[in-house]
Design an enzyme around this catalytic site. Sequence first.
Site, PDB file in Angstrom:
ATOM      1  N   ILE A 195       1.050  -1.118  -0.029  1.00  0.00           N
ATOM      2  CA  ILE A 195      -0.027   0.019  -0.090  1.00  0.00           C
ATOM      3  C   ILE A 195       1.036   1.164  -0.083  1.00  0.00           C
ATOM      4  O   ILE A 195       0.452   2.217  -0.250  1.00  0.00           O
ATOM      5  CB  ILE A 195      -0.727  -0.098   1.340  1.00  0.00           C
ATOM      6  CG1 ILE A 195      -2.161   0.963   0.958  1.00  0.00           C
ATOM      7  CG2 ILE A 195      -0.170   0.444   2.499  1.00  0.00           C
ATOM      8  CD1 ILE A 195      -3.268   0.656   1.897  1.00  0.00           C
ATOM      9  N   ASN A 208      11.516  -8.720   7.112  1.00  0.00           N
ATOM     10  CA  ASN A 208      11.902  -7.890   8.446  1.00  0.00           C
ATOM     11  C   ASN A 208      11.469  -8.805   9.629  1.00  0.00           C
ATOM     12  O   ASN A 208      10.286  -9.313   9.384  1.00  0.00           O
ATOM     13  CB  ASN A 208      11.118  -6.488   8.194  1.00  0.00           C
ATOM     14  CG  ASN A 208      11.957  -5.694   7.000  1.00  0.00           C
ATOM     15  OD1 ASN A 208      12.980  -5.835   7.078  1.00  0.00           O
ATOM     16  ND2 ASN A 208      10.847  -4.859   6.515  1.00  0.00           N
ATOM     17  N   GLY A 210      12.522  -3.934  11.794  1.00  0.00           N
ATOM     18  CA  GLY A 210      11.566  -2.997  11.146  1.00  0.00           C
ATOM     19  C   GLY A 210      10.190  -3.890  10.937  1.00  0.00           C
ATOM     20  O   GLY A 210       9.511  -3.290   9.937  1.00  0.00           O
ATOM     21  N   GLN A 211       9.906  -4.768  11.506  1.00  0.00           N
ATOM     22  CA  GLN A 211       8.475  -5.540  11.122  1.00  0.00           C
ATOM     23  C   GLN A 211       7.489  -4.855  11.598  1.00  0.00           C
ATOM     24  O   GLN A 211       7.484  -4.388  12.909  1.00  0.00           O
ATOM     25  CB  GLN A 211       8.673  -6.948  11.487  1.00  0.00           C
ATOM     26  CG  GLN A 211       7.333  -7.741  11.104  1.00  0.00           C
ATOM     27  CD  GLN A 211       7.490  -9.236  11.507  1.00  0.00           C
ATOM     28  OE1 GLN A 211       8.380  -9.624  12.240  1.00  0.00           O
ATOM     29  NE2 GLN A 211       6.448  -9.971  11.068  1.00  0.00           N
ATOM     30  N   HIS A 237       6.039 -11.800   5.775  1.00  0.00           N
ATOM     31  CA  HIS A 237       5.711 -11.400   4.453  1.00  0.00           C
ATOM     32  C   HIS A 237       7.166 -11.294   3.982  1.00  0.00           C
ATOM     33  O   HIS A 237       7.764 -10.592   4.378  1.00  0.00           O
ATOM     34  CB  HIS A 237       4.899 -10.155   4.187  1.00  0.00           C
ATOM     35  CG  HIS A 237       5.384  -9.204   5.147  1.00  0.00           C
ATOM     36  ND1 HIS A 237       4.905  -9.305   6.398  1.00  0.00           N
ATOM     37  CD2 HIS A 237       5.850  -8.003   4.956  1.00  0.00           C
ATOM     38  CE1 HIS A 237       5.326  -8.307   7.118  1.00  0.00           C
ATOM     39  NE2 HIS A 237       6.153  -7.435   6.244  1.00  0.00           N
ATOM     40  N   LEU A 238       7.212 -11.536   2.434  1.00  0.00           N
ATOM     41  CA  LEU A 238       8.616 -11.277   1.643  1.00  0.00           C
ATOM     42  C   LEU A 238       8.296 -10.184   0.813  1.00  0.00           C
ATOM     43  O   LEU A 238       7.318 -10.341   0.069  1.00  0.00           O
ATOM     44  CB  LEU A 238       8.875 -12.518   0.871  1.00  0.00           C
ATOM     45  CG  LEU A 238      10.204 -12.753  -0.023  1.00  0.00           C
ATOM     46  CD1 LEU A 238      11.312 -12.865   1.064  1.00  0.00           C
ATOM     47  CD2 LEU A 238      10.335 -13.779  -1.050  1.00  0.00           C
TER      48      LEU A 238
HETATM   49  P1  5GP Z   1       7.022  -4.737   7.394  1.00  0.00           P
HETATM   50  O1  5GP Z   1       7.336  -3.255   8.108  1.00  0.00           O
HETATM   51  O2  5GP Z   1       6.157  -5.391   8.463  1.00  0.00           O
HETATM   52  O3  5GP Z   1       8.127  -5.299   6.786  1.00  0.00           O
HETATM   53  O4  5GP Z   1       6.168  -4.329   6.304  1.00  0.00           O
HETATM   54  C1  5GP Z   1       4.787  -4.299   6.207  1.00  0.00           C
HETATM   55  C2  5GP Z   1       4.342  -3.757   5.001  1.00  0.00           C
HETATM   56  O5  5GP Z   1       2.949  -3.773   4.818  1.00  0.00           O
HETATM   57  C3  5GP Z   1       4.723  -2.227   4.643  1.00  0.00           C
HETATM   58  O6  5GP Z   1       5.596  -2.186   3.542  1.00  0.00           O
HETATM   59  C4  5GP Z   1       3.295  -1.377   4.608  1.00  0.00           C
HETATM   60  O7  5GP Z   1       3.433  -0.529   3.429  1.00  0.00           O
HETATM   61  C5  5GP Z   1       2.522  -2.765   4.195  1.00  0.00           C
HETATM   62  N1  5GP Z   1       1.329  -2.437   4.470  1.00  0.00           N
HETATM   63  C6  5GP Z   1       0.486  -2.056   5.729  1.00  0.00           C
HETATM   64  N2  5GP Z   1      -0.890  -2.271   5.702  1.00  0.00           N
HETATM   65  C7  5GP Z   1      -0.954  -2.642   4.708  1.00  0.00           C
HETATM   66  C8  5GP Z   1      -2.566  -2.967   3.839  1.00  0.00           C
HETATM   67  O8  5GP Z   1      -3.194  -2.676   4.520  1.00  0.00           O
HETATM   68  N3  5GP Z   1      -2.623  -3.267   2.600  1.00  0.00           N
HETATM   69  C9  5GP Z   1      -1.379  -3.168   2.005  1.00  0.00           C
HETATM   70  N4  5GP Z   1      -1.375  -3.778   0.703  1.00  0.00           N
HETATM   71  N5  5GP Z   1      -0.117  -3.245   2.503  1.00  0.00           N
HETATM   72  C10 5GP Z   1      -0.025  -2.720   3.588  1.00  0.00           C
END
Ligand code: 5GP
Length: 114
Positions: free
Chosen positions: A31, A87, A93-94, A100-101
């Site tokens: 997103i 992450n 930074g998770q 998720h990859l």
């Molecule tokens: P993390 O920081 O956990 O590695 O990555 C989480 C990712 O999920 C972030 O890049 C963030 O932009 C994405 N994200 C968070 N909420 C949503 C959502 O509701 N929809 C989508 N498509 N991506 C999301």
Amino acid sequence: MSDCLFCRIVAGAIPAKKIHEDATSIGFADINPQAPHHVLFIPRRHIATLNDATAEDRELLGHLMVTAAKYAREQGFSDTGYRVVMNANRDGGQTVFHVHLHLLGGRAMAWPPG
Ligand code: 5GP
Ligand code: ZN
């Protein structure tokens, strides 16, 4: 898990721009994209962090990698290159606790990452 954002995307309760679906995983556009191509590949099954993965998840996690590479190939940026990132927890930074990859492509990446 009904309180997990990505489980809700898997269930179709929250919309996402899906670019891949199969029996064990899905892929959808991030997103808040950090590159021209920024896709998240996730297992359908809830695994909170990489710390929670077991030997039984080897095929599932490997599948995310192979699926990401296939997508990069199909989209035409595999030869120029891309980055895959998973992450884990605070220092990694998770922010969403369903593994998720990240697949990032379409621009040159810096190293070391921030
Ligand atoms: P993390 O920081 O956990 O590695 O990555 C989480 C990712 O999920 C972030 O890049 C963030 O932009 C994405 N994200 C968070 N909420 C949503 C959502 O509701 N929809 C989508 N498509 N991506 C999301
Ligand atoms: Zn989940």
